[in-house]
Motif scaffolding. Sequence first.
Motif, PDB file in Angstrom:
ATOM      1  N   TYR A   1      46.384  34.583  43.196  1.00  0.00           N
ATOM      2  CA  TYR A   1      45.452  33.871  42.311  1.00  0.00           C
ATOM      3  C   TYR A   1      45.658  34.225  40.842  1.00  0.00           C
ATOM      4  CZ  TYR A   1      42.523  37.961  41.253  1.00  0.00           C
ATOM      5  OH  TYR A   1      42.045  39.162  40.766  1.00  0.00           O
ATOM      6  N   LEU A   2      46.244  35.397  40.571  1.00  0.00           N
ATOM      7  CA  LEU A   2      46.334  35.908  39.199  1.00  0.00           C
ATOM      8  C   LEU A   2      47.727  35.768  38.584  1.00  0.00           C
ATOM      9  CD1 LEU A   2      44.889  37.415  36.873  1.00  0.00           C
ATOM     10  CD2 LEU A   2      45.443  39.566  38.033  1.00  0.00           C
ATOM     11  N   VAL A   3      48.757  35.675  39.396  1.00  0.00           N
ATOM     12  CA  VAL A   3      50.132  35.676  38.889  1.00  0.00           C
ATOM     13  C   VAL A   3      50.381  34.608  37.825  1.00  0.00           C
ATOM     14  CG1 VAL A   3      52.548  35.278  39.520  1.00  0.00           C
ATOM     15  CG2 VAL A   3      51.164  36.848  40.865  1.00  0.00           C
ATOM     16  N   PRO A   4      49.979  33.356  38.016  1.00  0.00           N
ATOM     17  CA  PRO A   4      50.240  32.354  36.967  1.00  0.00           C
ATOM     18  C   PRO A   4      49.622  32.727  35.626  1.00  0.00           C
ATOM     19  CG  PRO A   4      49.623  31.268  39.008  1.00  0.00           C
ATOM     20  CD  PRO A   4      49.356  32.727  39.211  1.00  0.00           C
ATOM     21  N   THR A   5      48.445  33.341  35.649  1.00  0.00           N
ATOM     22  CA  THR A   5      47.797  33.775  34.406  1.00  0.00           C
ATOM     23  C   THR A   5      48.612  34.876  33.741  1.00  0.00           C
ATOM     24  OG1 THR A   5      45.603  33.205  35.232  1.00  0.00           O
ATOM     25  CG2 THR A   5      45.704  34.822  33.455  1.00  0.00           C
ATOM     26  N   LEU A   6      49.107  35.832  34.509  1.00  0.00           N
ATOM     27  CA  LEU A   6      49.912  36.912  33.944  1.00  0.00           C
ATOM     28  C   LEU A   6      51.232  36.386  33.390  1.00  0.00           C
ATOM     29  CD1 LEU A   6      49.376  39.724  36.621  1.00  0.00           C
ATOM     30  CD2 LEU A   6      48.143  39.388  34.466  1.00  0.00           C
ATOM     31  N   GLU A   7      51.823  35.453  34.085  1.00  0.00           N
ATOM     32  CA  GLU A   7      53.109  34.899  33.631  1.00  0.00           C
ATOM     33  C   GLU A   7      52.959  34.122  32.332  1.00  0.00           C
ATOM     34  OE1 GLU A   7      55.404  34.359  37.935  1.00  0.00           O
ATOM     35  OE2 GLU A   7      54.284  32.667  37.058  1.00  0.00           O
ATOM     36  N   ALA A   8      51.768  33.650  32.039  1.00  0.00           N
ATOM     37  CA  ALA A   8      51.539  32.894  30.807  1.00  0.00           C
ATOM     38  C   ALA A   8      51.287  33.800  29.604  1.00  0.00           C
ATOM     39  CB  ALA A   8      50.350  31.953  30.995  1.00  0.00           C
ATOM     40  N   LEU A   9      51.104  35.106  29.833  1.00  0.00           N
ATOM     41  CA  LEU A   9      50.828  36.045  28.740  1.00  0.00           C
ATOM     42  C   LEU A   9      52.129  36.491  28.077  1.00  0.00           C
ATOM     43  CD1 LEU A   9      48.163  38.351  30.464  1.00  0.00           C
ATOM     44  CD2 LEU A   9      47.738  36.577  28.751  1.00  0.00           C
TER      45      LEU A   9
END
Length: 289
Positions: free
Chosen positions: A36-44
């Motif tokens: 659930y969190l990986v896409p958010t981290l990859e966008a940072l």
Amino acid sequence: MASNNQITGKQNYHIGYKEDTLKAFELRNVTTCLGYLVPTLEALPPTFTLLDVGCGPGSITFDLARRFPQAKIIGVDLGQEVIERNNANIPLHAPGTGIEFRAGNILEPESLFSAEEIGGGFDVVHEHTTLICIPNNIEVLRMMKQLAKKDGGIVACREGDTHSQLLWPPCPESAELQERIYEMNGLDTQTGRKLLSKALEVGFRRDQITASASVLSNITAEERLPYAGSMITMLADENSQYRRAAAKFGYTEAQIEVLRKNMERMIEADDGWRLLICTEVICRLDGYS
């Protein structure tokens, strides 16, 4: 983390830090737990800062460091022994990354972080099935919000709802003891279903929160063995929290044997599995109350 005293660091995690327990937790990684969190981290930006609260044996933390080697990642836990073990394993599990581990109480941030770290805040403050192990866990979630950057910071949580847990073959006796132990320690087995409510309670607006759900599972023989094996080890240890709790509740040796056979049956059953509903929130601070 598991009792009222645990908030002040005076009591051990209620299922302990024995090797079998750590191996069971080491099944957890970014793929199995943080989809659930990986896409958010990859966008940072790749140099983001992340605080992993209640990191335990660090399997998720190490995996994050390997995936994002330029990020500054700090895992914190009350267990001094497990933190020393994690730091010693950095050259093996995440060499050349920005990872470190610190032992201390998250509710006493000055004991864990520098003034600059506290003042600047973290890009991401994360926890995985930690709140369910803490009484009055709303204070921990509130501290996570305080430690995130005020404008653009992210608080991410994935919480198990132990009350929803399903074991097959059925193990009702094991479920009953688990529920009684959680209650004895002031813990809430329905923490998962209350996660969104808790995020709102600490001051996040609903439009700042993205909510989702998934399942934590032990399905293959390789997954069932560490989980059920750690339970068998705790049942065999008369000094473990589980055995002491069972004694307090008046469990007989025959009842303990039933609990042990439940776990042995789960290991051996070709149709065996454990399923646990998990809820997830990604809360984004935007600088406005």
